[in-house]
Motif scaffolding. Sequence first.
Motif, PDB file in Angstrom:
ATOM      1  N   HIS A  60      89.163  -8.773  51.807  1.00 48.80           N
ATOM      2  CA  HIS A  60      88.896  -9.978  51.048  1.00 48.80           C
ATOM      3  C   HIS A  60      89.393  -9.829  49.610  1.00 48.80           C
ATOM      4  CE1 HIS A  60      86.137 -12.459  48.486  1.00 48.80           C
ATOM      5  NE2 HIS A  60      86.838 -13.344  49.145  1.00 48.80           N
ATOM      6  N   CYS A  61      88.654  -9.053  48.802  1.00 53.27           N
ATOM      7  CA  CYS A  61      88.983  -8.962  47.387  1.00 53.27           C
ATOM      8  C   CYS A  61      89.682  -7.652  47.031  1.00 53.27           C
ATOM      9  CB  CYS A  61      87.705  -9.106  46.572  1.00 53.27           C
ATOM     10  SG  CYS A  61      86.403  -8.043  47.200  1.00 53.27           S
ATOM     11  N   CYS A 111      80.923 -11.126  51.452  1.00 55.63           N
ATOM     12  CA  CYS A 111      81.741  -9.924  51.311  1.00 55.63           C
ATOM     13  C   CYS A 111      80.889  -8.777  50.759  1.00 55.63           C
ATOM     14  CB  CYS A 111      82.919 -10.223  50.375  1.00 55.63           C
ATOM     15  SG  CYS A 111      83.906  -8.761  49.990  1.00 55.63           S
ATOM     16  N   VAL A 133      81.712  -6.284  49.203  1.00 60.34           N
ATOM     17  CA  VAL A 133      82.227  -5.765  47.934  1.00 60.34           C
ATOM     18  C   VAL A 133      81.913  -6.716  46.773  1.00 60.34           C
ATOM     19  CG1 VAL A 133      84.296  -5.009  46.673  1.00 60.34           C
ATOM     20  CG2 VAL A 133      84.033  -4.455  49.095  1.00 60.34           C
ATOM     21  N   CYS A 134      82.251  -8.016  46.937  1.00 58.91           N
ATOM     22  CA  CYS A 134      82.100  -8.941  45.792  1.00 58.91           C
ATOM     23  C   CYS A 134      81.033 -10.004  46.029  1.00 58.91           C
ATOM     24  CB  CYS A 134      83.431  -9.606  45.478  1.00 58.91           C
ATOM     25  SG  CYS A 134      83.936 -10.760  46.764  1.00 58.91           S
TER      26      CYS A 134
HETATM   27 ZN   LIG Z   1      85.213  -9.695  48.394  1.00 61.13          ZN
END
Ligand SMILES: [Zn+2]
Length: 206
Positions: free
Chosen positions: A10-11, A24, A26-27
């Motif tokens: 994704h990011c 997500c 992560v973010c």
């Molecule tokens: Zn992300």
Amino acid sequence: MDPGIVCFQHCGPKIFCFLLPETCPVCDVDLSQANFSLLPFRVPYPFIRASQYPCSVVIKPTSGDFLNDYYNSMDLHIGVTTSTGTIVEFDKNGLRRHRSEQWGQCLLLDQAPGPWTEHWDNTLLQVCRQKCWSSKAYSEHKHNCYTFVLTFLMTLNYGNLSKAANNRTIFCEKFIVPRTTSAGKYISLYRKLKENGFYVHRTNSK
Ligand SMILES: [Zn+2]
């Protein structure tokens, strides 16, 4: 059998999971609205069901299965299948032919193509008739599953596979180590996911 490991980006880093999360990891962005930099795809499952692969050479852990029980190549057991997918193996119980699910999660070392079928079955039958494959003759290090399969492959005279079968070390290096190394990556990923639900693969460059 396939636990269905999914990979997406994704990011930034690659993320592995069994089920796509809502946000997500992560973010924390809502993934239902998000743009993926790598769309989710299923990571290929490296294992096969031996009975579905006729005229093949297959390996599996001596006890248990790869995903949960495998630690190193010392624990491997080798067998072959006939043209109808019956498994033939030699171990401390002697020579056995069966179609049990014990070989439901194994690695394919090689499979002979169609034209070899008759020669494969005949050679296997011929080797199986040798008196040396009894439980009494079995020896864990000197006369074991490898002895049986390598004897069969040498008798078969099937290209590189048979050439390598002359020497157990070369056979392992050429046909076993490459398969167990790539399967090992899948296994360690599976175990991480089982423990944490997802795994973020961060590389040093990020
Ligand atoms: Zn992300």
